[in-house]
Each structure stands twice: as structure tokens, then as C-alpha cells.
Scaffold this active site. Structure first.
Site, PDB file in Angstrom:
ATOM      1  CE  LYS A 189      -1.889   2.955   1.995  1.00 20.94           C
ATOM      2  NZ  LYS A 189      -1.684   4.384   1.646  1.00 20.94           N
ATOM      3  CD  GLU A 264      12.866   3.863   8.867  1.00 26.17           C
ATOM      4  OE1 GLU A 264      12.757   4.743   9.758  1.00 26.17           O
ATOM      5  OE2 GLU A 264      13.003   4.111   7.673  1.00 26.17           O
ATOM      6  CB  CYS A 298      13.201   8.207   8.414  1.00 26.22           C
ATOM      7  SG  CYS A 298      14.079   7.186   7.233  1.00 26.22           S
ATOM      8  CD  GLU A 397      10.509  12.283  11.690  1.00 25.78           C
ATOM      9  OE1 GLU A 397       9.354  11.843  11.797  1.00 25.78           O
ATOM     10  OE2 GLU A 397      11.458  11.599  11.261  1.00 25.78           O
TER      11      GLU A 397
HETATM   12  P1  NAI Z   1       1.981   8.510   7.726  1.00 27.00           P
HETATM   13  O1  NAI Z   1       2.903   7.750   8.606  1.00 27.00           O
HETATM   14  O2  NAI Z   1       0.594   8.688   8.211  1.00 27.00           O
HETATM   15  O3  NAI Z   1       1.933   7.820   6.268  1.00 27.00           O
HETATM   16  C1  NAI Z   1       2.799   6.788   5.849  1.00 27.00           C
HETATM   17  C2  NAI Z   1       2.013   5.662   5.218  1.00 27.00           C
HETATM   18  O4  NAI Z   1       1.099   5.114   6.175  1.00 27.00           O
HETATM   19  C3  NAI Z   1       1.147   6.072   4.028  1.00 27.00           C
HETATM   20  O5  NAI Z   1       1.156   5.014   3.075  1.00 27.00           O
HETATM   21  C4  NAI Z   1      -0.230   6.202   4.637  1.00 27.00           C
HETATM   22  O6  NAI Z   1      -1.251   6.030   3.692  1.00 27.00           O
HETATM   23  C5  NAI Z   1      -0.224   5.074   5.633  1.00 27.00           C
HETATM   24  N1  NAI Z   1      -1.195   5.204   6.732  1.00 27.00           N
HETATM   25  C6  NAI Z   1      -1.643   6.350   7.323  1.00 27.00           C
HETATM   26  N2  NAI Z   1      -2.528   6.057   8.299  1.00 27.00           N
HETATM   27  C7  NAI Z   1      -2.645   4.702   8.335  1.00 27.00           C
HETATM   28  C8  NAI Z   1      -3.403   3.785   9.133  1.00 27.00           C
HETATM   29  N3  NAI Z   1      -4.216   4.204  10.099  1.00 27.00           N
HETATM   30  N4  NAI Z   1      -3.252   2.458   8.899  1.00 27.00           N
HETATM   31  C9  NAI Z   1      -2.419   2.013   7.943  1.00 27.00           C
HETATM   32  N5  NAI Z   1      -1.693   2.831   7.151  1.00 27.00           N
HETATM   33  C10 NAI Z   1      -1.795   4.160   7.344  1.00 27.00           C
HETATM   34  O7  NAI Z   1       2.691   9.905   7.445  1.00 27.00           O
HETATM   35  P2  NAI Z   1       2.073  11.282   6.890  1.00 27.00           P
HETATM   36  O8  NAI Z   1       0.816  11.605   7.601  1.00 27.00           O
HETATM   37  O9  NAI Z   1       2.029  11.224   5.414  1.00 27.00           O
HETATM   38  O10 NAI Z   1       3.227  12.300   7.334  1.00 27.00           O
HETATM   39  C11 NAI Z   1       3.200  12.905   8.608  1.00 27.00           C
HETATM   40  C12 NAI Z   1       4.527  12.820   9.305  1.00 27.00           C
HETATM   41  O11 NAI Z   1       4.997  11.479   9.339  1.00 27.00           O
HETATM   42  C13 NAI Z   1       5.687  13.555   8.662  1.00 27.00           C
HETATM   43  O12 NAI Z   1       5.679  14.898   8.999  1.00 27.00           O
HETATM   44  C14 NAI Z   1       6.878  12.830   9.217  1.00 27.00           C
HETATM   45  O13 NAI Z   1       7.222  13.335  10.479  1.00 27.00           O
HETATM   46  C15 NAI Z   1       6.403  11.412   9.365  1.00 27.00           C
HETATM   47  N6  NAI Z   1       6.870  10.543   8.278  1.00 27.00           N
HETATM   48  C16 NAI Z   1       8.007   9.812   8.475  1.00 27.00           C
HETATM   49  C17 NAI Z   1       8.514   9.033   7.466  1.00 27.00           C
HETATM   50  C18 NAI Z   1       9.759   8.256   7.664  1.00 27.00           C
HETATM   51  O14 NAI Z   1      10.440   7.962   6.701  1.00 27.00           O
HETATM   52  N7  NAI Z   1      10.067   7.863   8.862  1.00 27.00           N
HETATM   53  C19 NAI Z   1       7.894   8.969   6.160  1.00 27.00           C
HETATM   54  C20 NAI Z   1       6.665   9.731   6.064  1.00 27.00           C
HETATM   55  C21 NAI Z   1       6.202  10.500   7.098  1.00 27.00           C
END
Ligand code: NAI
Ligand code: MG
Length: 495
Positions: A189, A264, A298, A397
Site C-alpha cells: 500500500k 521504521e 527519516c 521530528e
Molecule cells: P503517515 O505515517 O501517516 O503515512 C505513511 C504511510 O502510512 C502512508 O502510506 C499512509 O497512507 C499510511 N497510513 C496512514 N494512516 C494509516 C493507518 N491508520 N493504517 C495504515 N496505514 C496508514 O505519514 P504522513 O501523515 O504522510 O506524514 C506525517 C509525518 O509522518 C511527517 O511529517 C513525518 O514526520 C512522518 N513521516 C516519516 C517518514 C519516515 O520515513 N520515517 C515517512 C513519512 C512521514
């Protein structure tokens, strides 16, 4: 291998066309017909759309992966054959490297050269795991007299991979490479903000010889498709890269079925500059580690710890560098591109404002190019100095081009401050003193520590993952093969 004209969308960047999910080797839309518009972060303009998948679509993908795992040709393939398919996938990604790099860059807003770097890493991941597939073997264990005992590495079964938007090509490759090498099947996904290259890679995986149902991709929103996938009882293992909060939600969903997870979850990674550091080598790396991908990494080096005697000199040099940085559209291939979407740009702006209210001083800022389109999500890079190590800016972050710098005195304080957040993903230690290099590297709680270097980026071979809130489990390198499999012990009695 089933091809529909729609798959050419992903080959012809520029047309507004409708991409499809890849389920059971077929290209299909969401059953509801709903779609998500795909906009370019550089100008906010819609150029494509992807399916808004729901529970039924996720269920179809999981069933297809389950069937491929249990009864398909995949389940009878040797490890060497699986490896060969991954090697062919690596070669196909290379053939389509320019197209994939351009697509990734347009979909995420990252500078063109970062798109190229991401494809290069993806090629390496599929190559690495293609070669590793038949080398992850078990042990024979000395046991009781009259017995033979050994371990083998068994696939989990259906692996769900929930992928973020910051490095889709790379993160998909490290997940898919390791999972497929060990004989799992996949349901991916991708993030709603950057799904296109994942769909294209699933298409190429079919071309490489992946049997139908082995590599499925369903696009959609996290709270809808992502939540359905992580809670699905037909999923055996979940791997996730993204925010800490979403990681918690996914672990809770997976726990309902008692499934294993790899998490991660980002960081607040320190770069430590001791007074004897080679600053000519260090400073360009310090700057790059926070502006690469607009700081949406990250492993971004988002905290800078500077030893007192060189503090003023370092801040003056960094101020010069930051003032010259320019955010530009992805195709301009500038210092950095726009952020992924309006929400992220607002979030970063709010954290900058809060840090100023908290008393942190903006030492220097870059700029946004004059000709950057209005609809893009640009943020100028910001260098904060004299930051309180316990403030929100130094603890949380930001996920944007914002560096929080503060000073320290001596090794003891450096280690204490470096370890002084709830995260523990990556750290950089800059010193010429050999004894100190080892002492400090050993005491830092982080999944990766770099000495006189920084950056997880290209290191396909290097195990990667977190301590504390940065998550658990390891991806990349050979270690990922262990996360993507479970040990089975087999015991024979010699009767
Ligand atoms: P997110 O962690 O919500 O999104 C990442 C993935 O998780 C996407 O594919 C999203 O569709 C999915 N997702 C979201 N809610 C979910 C749920 N309840 N169940 C299953 N999958 C779900 O991140 P978002 O909202 O796009 O970004 C917000 C913050 O997250 C950023 O500001 C950053 O701090 C952090 N982030 C960290 C990343 C990393 O590489 N560690 C990558 C992306 C975001
Ligand atoms: Mg996008």
C-alpha cells in the site's frame, strides 16, 4: 502477463491518465470506481489519478497473495529461481531508469538528481536481494546423541508493506527485495501522495517473471486501504515506514491477529562536531543531511551538536551556506524541491513559528526561487542556533529543511545530548581522535552511527532501523532477510 493500455500511463509522464492497482497480475481499478487525484508538489497541478481502494480491494489483493503463496508456482520455486527474478527486476528497473526517476521526481517534488539517486538505489536493492536469495541458510545444531537438528528460514507468508511518500522507490525496493528473496508474497500500500512508481515496479515485476499474485499493489488512503490491510487476518507480517503515530495504529491493528511487524518510524538524528573535526569535510555533509529531499528523510541529520571552541566559527560558516540555499521546482534540480503537500508545508511552518516563540534564534534562512509556481509547497531552509536541547524543536521530528543547532562541552555531554531524545535512528560523529571515535560511537543509541561521514541513503548493504521511538526490526542488508522470515527448527531422531 496482462497488459492494458492504461499501464502506459506510467511510461508517458505528462498525460493526465488513470493508473490502476496490480492485483493477481491484473491491472484493475477500485471496485467502487473512486479515484485519488495525483498532483505535482512543484506546482500543485493534477497530472494523473490512482484508485482509491477500499476494504474489498485490499481483501482481493490479500486473497491473491495468499493463493500465490500457498498454491502458486512461487511456492515451489527454488531460492535461486526467486533470486533470478529479482535480478531480472533489477535489470528492468535499470532499463527504465530515466522514466522512473522522472516519474518519482514529478510525483514527490524531489530534485531530478534525487530521483536518479533513488532509482540507482532501487536497482542495487533488487540486485543485492537477488544475489542473497539462495544464501540465507540455517544451522545444524549439535544436540542429543541419536538426533539430528537443524534450523531453516521460512517465509512468513503474505507480507503487507505500507510505504511512505518520501522515498517510495527505495523503500519499496528494500521491502520487496528482502520479502521476495525469502519466498513471501506481497501486498503493497503506497502512500496516497506518491503511488505511481510502486504501480510501475509491480508491472515490471510481472515482466521479470514474478508469478501473478506475488507482487500486488493497492493504492488508497492510509485510514482506509492502509488500515484495512494492517488489520487483515490474511496478512502474516506487516512492515511499515512512516510516522510514529501511524506506526502505533498499525501495530495495534496487527496485534489483533498477533502478527509480527517491522517498524521504521523516523528520528531526530544528531550530528556531533568535536573541536578537532575536519570542518571542510563535515560542513557540506551537515548541510546536505538536513536539506536532502527537503528534510523529509527519516534519517535526516536534524540536530547539530557543536563543541564550544568551534561553535561561532561553525555557525558563521553554516549561516553562509544556508543563506545561499534555494528551493526550486523538481525539474530545476536545485538545492531542494518543494515539500510533499500543503499539509506538510503548513506543519513545518507551524513548527518554525513555535520554535521562535520558544526562544530559538533563526541564524540564517535560504530562499524560495522567484519563479517557483504559486501552487507549489515550498519552504526555505532554516538554521536555528542556541536551541534548547529539551525544546520541541530539538525533540520532535520536523520533516522539513530545519536544522536545530546547540553547543556542548566535552565528550560526556555530547553523548548525553545525542542520546537525549526518545528517538535513535542515525548519528554522525566528527572527530580526528581515534579513541574518541570508538568511545562515542559505542555509547550512542542509534541503529546506525557514522564516523566522519553521514547518511543512510545509498547503503543498501547496511542494516538500518531504530532504537526507542524510531522503531524496531531491521531493514536493508542481510539482516532484513531475517526480519522477512522466521526460524524453523527440525529435529530427527535416528530410530
Ligand atoms: P503517515 O505515517 O501517516 O503515512 C505513511 C504511510 O502510512 C502512508 O502510506 C499512509 O497512507 C499510511 N497510513 C496512514 N494512516 C494509516 C493507518 N491508520 N493504517 C495504515 N496505514 C496508514 O505519514 P504522513 O501523515 O504522510 O506524514 C506525517 C509525518 O509522518 C511527517 O511529517 C513525518 O514526520 C512522518 N513521516 C516519516 C517518514 C519516515 O520515513 N520515517 C515517512 C513519512 C512521514
Ligand atoms: Mg504525489
Amino acid at each position: 502477463m496482462l497488459k492494458t493500455p492504461d499501464t502506459t500511463l506510467l511510461r508517458t509522464v505528462g498525460e493526465e491518465r488513470a493508473a490502476l492497482n496490480v492485483i493477481g497480475g491484473r491491472m484493475v481499478g477500485a471496485q467502487s470506481g473512486a479515484r485519488i487525484e495525483v498532483a505535482c508538489p512543484s506546482d500543485g497541478k493534477v497530472f494523473a489519478s490512482v484508485p482509491q481502494s477500499g476494504e474489498v480491494d485490499v481483501d482481493a489483493a490479500v486473497r491473491s497473495a495468499r493463493q500465490a503463496f500457498e498454491t502458486g508456482p512461487w511456492s515451489r520455486m527454488t531460492a535461486a529461481e526467486r533470486g533470478r527474478i529479482l535480478s531480472r527486476l533489477s535489470a528492468l528497473v535499470e532499463v527504465h531508469a530515466d522514466e522512473l526517476a522522472a516519474l518519482e521526481s514529478r510525483d514527490t517534488g524531489k530534485p531530478a538528481r534525487q530521483g536518479v539517486a533513488d532509482v540507482t538505489a532501487a536497482i542495487r536493492y533488487y540486485e543485492y536481494y537477488g544475489g542473497a536469495a539462495d544464501k540465507a541458510h540455517g544451522d545444524q545444531i549439535p544436540f542429543l546423541d541419536g538426533y539430528t537438528a537443524f534450523t531453516s528460514r521460512e517465509p512468513h507468508g503474505v507480507v503487507a508493506g505500507i510505504i511512505p511518500w518520501n522515498y517510495p522507490l527505495q523503500i519499496l525496493a528494500r521491502v520487496a527485495g528482502a520479502a521476495l528473496a525469502m519466498g513471501n508474497t506481497l501486498v503493497i500500500k503506497p502512500a496516497e501522495d506518491a503511488s505511481l512508481t510502486s504501480l510501475r515496479i509491480a508491472d515490471l515485476a510481472l515482466e521479470a517473471g514474478c508469478p501473478a499474485g506475488v507482487f500486488n499493489v493497492v493504492t488508497g488512503y492510509g485510514g482506509e486501504a492502509g488500515a484495512a490491510l494492517s488489520a487483515h487476518p490474511g496478512v502474516d507480517y506487516v512492515t511499515f515506514t512512516g510516522s510514529t503515530g501511524t506506526g502505533t495504529a498499525i501495530q495495534q491493528a496487527a496485534a489483533l491477529n498477533n502478527r509480527g511487524v517491522t517498524m521504521e518510524l523516523g528520528g531526530k538524528s544528531p550530528q556531533i562536531l568535536f573541536a578537532d573535526a575536519d570542518l571542510d569535510a563535515a560542513l557540506p555533509v551537515v548541510v546536505n543531511a538536513i536539506i536532502q529531499n527537503g528534510g523529509q528523510t527519516c534519517s535526516a541529520g536534524s540536530r547539530l551538536l557543536v563543541e564550544k571552541p568551534i561553535h561561532d566559527e561553525v555557525m558563521a560558516a553554516l549561516a553562509r551556506s544556508f543563506s545561499a540555499l534555494v528551493a526550486e521546482p523538481h525539474h530545476a534540480d536545485g538545492d531542494l524541491g518543494p515539500l510533499i503537500n500543503a499539509r506538510q508545508a503548513e506543519r513545518v511552518a507551524a513548527m518554525i513559528e513555535a520554535a521562535e516563540k520558544d526562544g530559538a534564534e533563526i541564524v540564517a534562512q535560504g530562499s524560495v526561487a522567484d519563479d517557483a509556481p504559486e501552487g507549489g509547497h515550498y519552504r526555505a531552509p532554516v538554521l536555528f542556533g542556541g536551541v534548547d536541547p529539551l525544546s520541541q524543536l530539538a525533540q520532535e521530528e520536523v520533516f522539513g529543511p530545519v536544522l536545530a543547532a546547540f553547543s556542548f562541552e566535552g565528550e560526556e555531554e555530547a553523548v548525553r545530548l545525542a542520546n537525549g531524545t526518545q528517538y535513535g535512528l542515525v548519528a554522525g560523529v566528527w572527530t580526528r581522535d581515534g579513541g574518541r571515535q570508538h568511545r562515542v560511537a559505542r555509547r550512542i543509541r542509534a541503529g546506525q552511527v557514522y564516523v566522519n561521514a553521514y547518511g543512510a541513503g545509498g547503503g543498501v548493504e547496511l542494516p538500518f532501523g531504530g532504537f526507542g521511538r524510531s522503531g524496531h526490526g531491521r531493514e536493508k542488508g542481510f539482516e532484513a532477510l531475517y526480519d522477512m522470515s522466521a526460524t524453523k527448527t527440525t529435529v530427527f531422531r535416528h530410530i
